[in-house]
Design a protein around this motif. Structure first.
Motif, PDB file in Angstrom:
ATOM      1  N   ARG A 170     -11.833 -12.542 -11.105  1.00  0.00           N
ATOM      2  CA  ARG A 170     -13.099 -12.212 -11.500  1.00  0.00           C
ATOM      3  C   ARG A 170     -13.781 -13.432 -11.867  1.00  0.00           C
ATOM      4  NH1 ARG A 170     -10.083  -7.968 -13.366  1.00  0.00           N
ATOM      5  NH2 ARG A 170     -11.100  -5.962 -12.447  1.00  0.00           N
ATOM      6  N   GLY A 171     -15.187 -13.392 -11.675  1.00  0.00           N
ATOM      7  CA  GLY A 171     -16.096 -14.616 -11.933  1.00  0.00           C
ATOM      8  C   GLY A 171     -16.634 -14.116 -13.203  1.00  0.00           C
ATOM      9  N   PRO A 172     -17.749 -15.314 -13.328  1.00  0.00           N
ATOM     10  CA  PRO A 172     -18.383 -15.152 -14.981  1.00  0.00           C
ATOM     11  C   PRO A 172     -19.620 -14.003 -14.961  1.00  0.00           C
ATOM     12  CG  PRO A 172     -19.146 -17.031 -13.802  1.00  0.00           C
ATOM     13  CD  PRO A 172     -17.975 -16.461 -12.806  1.00  0.00           C
ATOM     14  N   ASP A 173     -19.907 -13.641 -13.711  1.00  0.00           N
ATOM     15  CA  ASP A 173     -21.139 -12.833 -13.629  1.00  0.00           C
ATOM     16  C   ASP A 173     -20.672 -11.246 -13.177  1.00  0.00           C
ATOM     17  OD1 ASP A 173     -22.632 -14.596 -14.694  1.00  0.00           O
ATOM     18  OD2 ASP A 173     -22.634 -15.762 -12.876  1.00  0.00           O
ATOM     19  N   GLU A 174     -19.795 -10.843 -13.380  1.00  0.00           N
ATOM     20  CA  GLU A 174     -19.481  -9.443 -12.895  1.00  0.00           C
ATOM     21  C   GLU A 174     -20.366  -8.556 -13.628  1.00  0.00           C
ATOM     22  OE1 GLU A 174     -16.983  -8.880 -10.751  1.00  0.00           O
ATOM     23  OE2 GLU A 174     -16.253 -10.991 -10.653  1.00  0.00           O
ATOM     24  N   PRO A 175     -20.938  -7.388 -12.636  1.00  0.00           N
ATOM     25  CA  PRO A 175     -21.831  -6.683 -13.000  1.00  0.00           C
ATOM     26  C   PRO A 175     -21.108  -5.320 -14.081  1.00  0.00           C
ATOM     27  CG  PRO A 175     -21.296  -6.081 -10.757  1.00  0.00           C
ATOM     28  CD  PRO A 175     -20.550  -7.296 -11.122  1.00  0.00           C
ATOM     29  N   ALA A 176     -21.645  -5.038 -14.998  1.00  0.00           N
ATOM     30  CA  ALA A 176     -21.269  -4.210 -15.967  1.00  0.00           C
ATOM     31  C   ALA A 176     -21.050  -2.845 -15.413  1.00  0.00           C
ATOM     32  CB  ALA A 176     -22.112  -3.995 -17.279  1.00  0.00           C
ATOM     33  N   THR A 177     -20.018  -2.242 -15.346  1.00  0.00           N
ATOM     34  CA  THR A 177     -19.688  -0.877 -14.661  1.00  0.00           C
ATOM     35  C   THR A 177     -18.737  -0.060 -15.678  1.00  0.00           C
ATOM     36  OG1 THR A 177     -17.620  -1.557 -13.513  1.00  0.00           O
ATOM     37  CG2 THR A 177     -19.964  -1.647 -12.303  1.00  0.00           C
ATOM     38  N   THR A 178     -18.944   1.130 -15.341  1.00  0.00           N
ATOM     39  CA  THR A 178     -18.052   2.094 -16.407  1.00  0.00           C
ATOM     40  C   THR A 178     -16.653   1.908 -15.957  1.00  0.00           C
ATOM     41  OG1 THR A 178     -19.906   3.590 -16.227  1.00  0.00           O
ATOM     42  CG2 THR A 178     -17.785   4.395 -17.196  1.00  0.00           C
ATOM     43  N   THR A 179     -16.292   1.951 -14.755  1.00  0.00           N
ATOM     44  CA  THR A 179     -14.893   1.745 -14.139  1.00  0.00           C
ATOM     45  C   THR A 179     -14.865   0.526 -13.195  1.00  0.00           C
ATOM     46  OG1 THR A 179     -14.994   3.441 -12.553  1.00  0.00           O
ATOM     47  CG2 THR A 179     -14.067   3.976 -14.625  1.00  0.00           C
ATOM     48  N   ASP A 180     -13.776  -0.207 -12.845  1.00  0.00           N
ATOM     49  CA  ASP A 180     -13.592  -1.237 -11.985  1.00  0.00           C
ATOM     50  C   ASP A 180     -12.111  -1.105 -11.574  1.00  0.00           C
ATOM     51  OD1 ASP A 180     -13.238  -3.409 -10.455  1.00  0.00           O
ATOM     52  OD2 ASP A 180     -13.866  -4.901 -12.195  1.00  0.00           O
ATOM     53  N   ARG A 181     -12.067  -0.405 -10.210  1.00  0.00           N
ATOM     54  CA  ARG A 181     -10.657  -0.125  -9.742  1.00  0.00           C
ATOM     55  C   ARG A 181     -10.635  -0.387  -8.426  1.00  0.00           C
ATOM     56  NH1 ARG A 181     -11.698   5.983 -11.375  1.00  0.00           N
ATOM     57  NH2 ARG A 181      -9.653   5.943 -12.351  1.00  0.00           N
ATOM     58  N   VAL A 182      -9.349  -0.927  -8.068  1.00  0.00           N
ATOM     59  CA  VAL A 182      -8.785  -1.160  -6.662  1.00  0.00           C
ATOM     60  C   VAL A 182      -8.473  -0.004  -5.850  1.00  0.00           C
ATOM     61  CG1 VAL A 182      -6.948  -2.387  -5.312  1.00  0.00           C
ATOM     62  CG2 VAL A 182      -8.312  -3.530  -7.162  1.00  0.00           C
ATOM     63  N   VAL A 183      -8.947   0.213  -4.522  1.00  0.00           N
ATOM     64  CA  VAL A 183      -8.384   1.312  -3.768  1.00  0.00           C
ATOM     65  C   VAL A 183      -7.864   0.842  -2.280  1.00  0.00           C
ATOM     66  CG1 VAL A 183      -8.979   3.466  -2.961  1.00  0.00           C
ATOM     67  CG2 VAL A 183     -10.239   2.628  -4.754  1.00  0.00           C
ATOM     68  N   VAL A 184      -6.747   0.707  -2.308  1.00  0.00           N
ATOM     69  CA  VAL A 184      -6.200   0.150  -1.143  1.00  0.00           C
ATOM     70  C   VAL A 184      -5.907   1.387  -0.183  1.00  0.00           C
ATOM     71  CG1 VAL A 184      -4.234  -0.985  -0.080  1.00  0.00           C
ATOM     72  CG2 VAL A 184      -4.801  -1.535  -2.421  1.00  0.00           C
ATOM     73  N   LEU A 185      -6.513   1.134   1.097  1.00  0.00           N
ATOM     74  CA  LEU A 185      -6.474   2.216   2.006  1.00  0.00           C
ATOM     75  C   LEU A 185      -5.402   1.830   3.049  1.00  0.00           C
ATOM     76  CD1 LEU A 185     -10.356   2.645   2.515  1.00  0.00           C
ATOM     77  CD2 LEU A 185      -8.864   3.988   0.985  1.00  0.00           C
ATOM     78  N   ASP A 186      -4.818   2.978   3.436  1.00  0.00           N
ATOM     79  CA  ASP A 186      -3.702   2.818   4.740  1.00  0.00           C
ATOM     80  C   ASP A 186      -3.336   4.233   5.298  1.00  0.00           C
ATOM     81  OD1 ASP A 186      -1.683   1.881   6.015  1.00  0.00           O
ATOM     82  OD2 ASP A 186      -0.061   1.697   4.224  1.00  0.00           O
ATOM     83  N   ASP A 187      -2.920   4.137   6.449  1.00  0.00           N
ATOM     84  CA  ASP A 187      -2.359   5.344   6.757  1.00  0.00           C
ATOM     85  C   ASP A 187      -0.839   5.125   7.530  1.00  0.00           C
ATOM     86  OD1 ASP A 187      -2.967   3.693   8.966  1.00  0.00           O
ATOM     87  OD2 ASP A 187      -3.727   5.137  10.264  1.00  0.00           O
ATOM     88  N   LEU A 188      -0.304   6.205   7.490  1.00  0.00           N
ATOM     89  CA  LEU A 188       1.301   5.920   7.913  1.00  0.00           C
ATOM     90  C   LEU A 188       1.488   7.053   9.110  1.00  0.00           C
ATOM     91  CD1 LEU A 188       3.550   5.887   4.639  1.00  0.00           C
ATOM     92  CD2 LEU A 188       2.870   3.980   6.297  1.00  0.00           C
ATOM     93  N   LEU A 189       2.358   6.780   9.757  1.00  0.00           N
ATOM     94  CA  LEU A 189       2.591   7.445  10.962  1.00  0.00           C
ATOM     95  C   LEU A 189       4.122   8.133  10.798  1.00  0.00           C
ATOM     96  CD1 LEU A 189       2.030   8.708  13.609  1.00  0.00           C
ATOM     97  CD2 LEU A 189       3.061   7.012  14.839  1.00  0.00           C
ATOM     98  N   ILE A 190       4.171   9.122  10.407  1.00  0.00           N
ATOM     99  CA  ILE A 190       5.409   9.959   9.731  1.00  0.00           C
ATOM    100  C   ILE A 190       5.753  10.914  10.354  1.00  0.00           C
ATOM    101  CG2 ILE A 190       5.279   8.848   7.440  1.00  0.00           C
ATOM    102  CD1 ILE A 190       4.482  11.310   6.501  1.00  0.00           C
ATOM    103  N   ALA A 191       7.052  11.379  10.405  1.00  0.00           N
ATOM    104  CA  ALA A 191       7.774  12.511  11.144  1.00  0.00           C
ATOM    105  C   ALA A 191       7.607  13.645  10.316  1.00  0.00           C
ATOM    106  CB  ALA A 191       8.994  12.119  11.547  1.00  0.00           C
ATOM    107  N   ASP A 192       7.934  14.765  10.696  1.00  0.00           N
ATOM    108  CA  ASP A 192       7.986  15.900   9.895  1.00  0.00           C
ATOM    109  C   ASP A 192       8.886  16.103   8.758  1.00  0.00           C
ATOM    110  OD1 ASP A 192      10.111  16.611  11.307  1.00  0.00           O
ATOM    111  OD2 ASP A 192       9.418  18.311  12.272  1.00  0.00           O
ATOM    112  N   ASP A 193       9.998  15.104   8.871  1.00  0.00           N
ATOM    113  CA  ASP A 193      10.712  14.877   7.545  1.00  0.00           C
ATOM    114  C   ASP A 193      10.451  13.892   6.675  1.00  0.00           C
ATOM    115  OD1 ASP A 193      11.304  12.578   8.872  1.00  0.00           O
ATOM    116  OD2 ASP A 193      13.700  12.692   8.840  1.00  0.00           O
TER     117      ASP A 193
END
Ligand SMILES: [Cu+2]
Length: 464
Positions: A170-193
């Motif tokens: 974070r820097g000194p001038d972050e905008p004021a927001t109601t929430t500030d959250r990280v969302v890491v996106l991914d996809d997995l290739l999985i079998a039916d088990d």
């Protein structure tokens, strides 16, 4: 008869494919929205000094509940998917005491963080950390932004199995927001088990695209928001190959940051394309009444070889909580001061190529396939323009270590980036100043199957 990859894909995988072990591999796995944890866990700072963030981090095998009742054995940082979120302020020293409890060697690369070369976690500067061994990473974080970390050893396998975490500066001038959250996106290739499927040569060629979409390590989680609030999402694309084309139906998105932190002014858009490795900092206002829900979506994107014929995918649900609506904070008209880089004195051209078809895919940059490459040489402090020429039939997300850059063409853009999409058959030019950190730096495609099959190179930056 030689089938094109897209024909072979659609003929063989309309509903499901058979894996090597006879396991069924569904084409798409959809699960109902599940309440529970959404946000990533913050790392514990072990150092009381206000400008030092010290974290103990362990890579280990762990069971992860990807959806209610569905547990998968993953490779994790601290047993969590994603790994912990390290929080720091600009100028802090970050010290990570790392233990490798995996069955194979690994490293940590600090994606987008301008660290000294010895801390970059790549083969040119660090011997892989053996099973049972430890290593301490230590560096100063010079820039505010959303960064992430992951192995740079067998990254196609290790990142797919779950080794990624985030570093928020974070820097000194972050905008004021109601929430500030990280969302890491991914996809997995999985079998039916729900075990992780093997990679076949087709996936190696196209880039391994999963059948289960994850947001913060969960399939279809619920992010609770307060109505009226201004909500900040720091999106990270940690997928091996999937391009996320994010949209929230009925909503405009306000982009306030790219890979390297805040942009000069907010930009209103209908969708955000996030290619593997990239980050986007996005604001949305939660409209509607208490309890109303919206689905964040990933729209179809054709990055070549039939990848565009997948349906729109649900990423996570944004649901209004039961709190009384709050007044909506204003989005600042200006966010960060970024000067456009002056003209470059060095011009380079890097040509991305593929060969071998989908039976034995290999990839190259300027005709060289990693690790059989000759490092490019450069002078510390120089300004360089890099023209990345994509001669192939699919898009490649290009990532440069150690330095940040600004786009020059096809459209100039004063924002800091470290990863950029190079569309099939097109050329993208960026400008970078090779400042502060001499040493050997990697550049590569961030489709991890491509990187590990040769689409990587090195840049040796020497002090003049
Ligand atoms: Cu690629």
């Amino acid at each position: 008869m030689r089938l094109s990859v897209s024909v072979a894909l659609s003929a063989a995988c309309v509903a499901a494919c058979m894996g090597d072990m006879g396991m069924m591999i569904p084409d798409v796995i959809e699960v109902p929205p599940s309440p529970g944890r959404f946000d990533t866990a913050a790392a514990v700072d072990l150092d009381p000094a206000p400008t030092v963030v010290e974290v103990a981090l362990e890579a280990r095998v762990a069971s992860v509940e990807l959806a209610p009742g569905h547990v998968t054995s993953m490779w994790t940082y601290d047993g969590a998917l994603p790994g912990p979120r390290i929080e720091a302020n600009v100028g802090d020293t970050v010290r990570v005491r790392f233990t490798n409890s995996l069955p194979e060697a690994t490293t940590i690369h600090w994606h987008g963080v301008r660290v000294p070369a010895a801390m970059d976690g790549v083969a040119a500067t660090q011997a892989p950390i053996a099973p049972g061994a430890t290593f301490t990473y230590e560096f100063v974080v010079p820039d505010a932004g959303t960064f992430w970390f992951h192995p740079h050893v067998r990254s196609d396998v290790q990142v797919e199995r779950g080794l990624y975490g985030t570093l928020v500066v974070r820097g000194p001038d972050e905008p004021a927001t109601t929430t500030d959250r990280v969302v890491v996106l991914d996809d997995l290739l999985i079998a039916d088990d729900w075990s992780i499927a093997d990679t076949d040569t087709m996936q190696a060629m196209v880039g391994r695209q999963g059948n289960l979409i994850l947001a913060n390590g969960r399939a279809h989680p619920i992010a609770l928001v307060t109505p009226g609030g201004l909500h900040r999402y720091r999106f990270v694309n940690a997928a091996n190959a999937r391009y996320f084309r994010l949209a929230l139906p009925g909503h405009r998105l306000t982009v306030i940051g790219t890979d390297g932190g805040l942009v000069p002014a907010p930009r209103e858009v209908d969708e955000v394309l996030l290619v593997p490795g990239q980050r986007a900092d996005v604001l949305v206002v939660a409209t509607g009444a208490a309890g109303e829900a919206l689905e964040w979506q990933s729209l179809p994107y054709d990055r070549g070889h039939g990848t565009g014929d997948k349906p729109t995918a649900t990423v996570f649900q944004q649901r209004n909580d039961d709190a009384a609506p709050v007044a909506t904070p204003a989005v600042p008209a200006t966010l960060a001061t970024i000067a456009a880089l002056p003209a470059a004195t060095v011009q380079r051209e890097l040509r991305l190529a593929e060969s071998g078809g989908h039976h034995a895919p290999t990839f190259s940059i300027n005709g060289e396939t990693f690790p059989a490459i000759t490092p490019l040489t450069a002078r510390l402090g120089d300004l360089e323009d890099w023209s990345i020429v994509n001669t192939t039939g699919m898009d490649h997300p290009f990532h440069l270590h150690g330095f940040r850059f600004q786009l020059i063409a096809p459209a100039a853009d004063v924002a800091w980036r470290d990863t950029i999409n190079i569309p099939a058959g097109q050329t993208v030019v960026f400008r970078t100043r090779l400042e502060d950190h001499p040493g050997r730096w990697m550049f590569h495609c961030h489709i991890l199957e491509h990187a590990e099959r040769g689409m990587m190179g090195e840049l040796e930056v020497a002090a003049p």
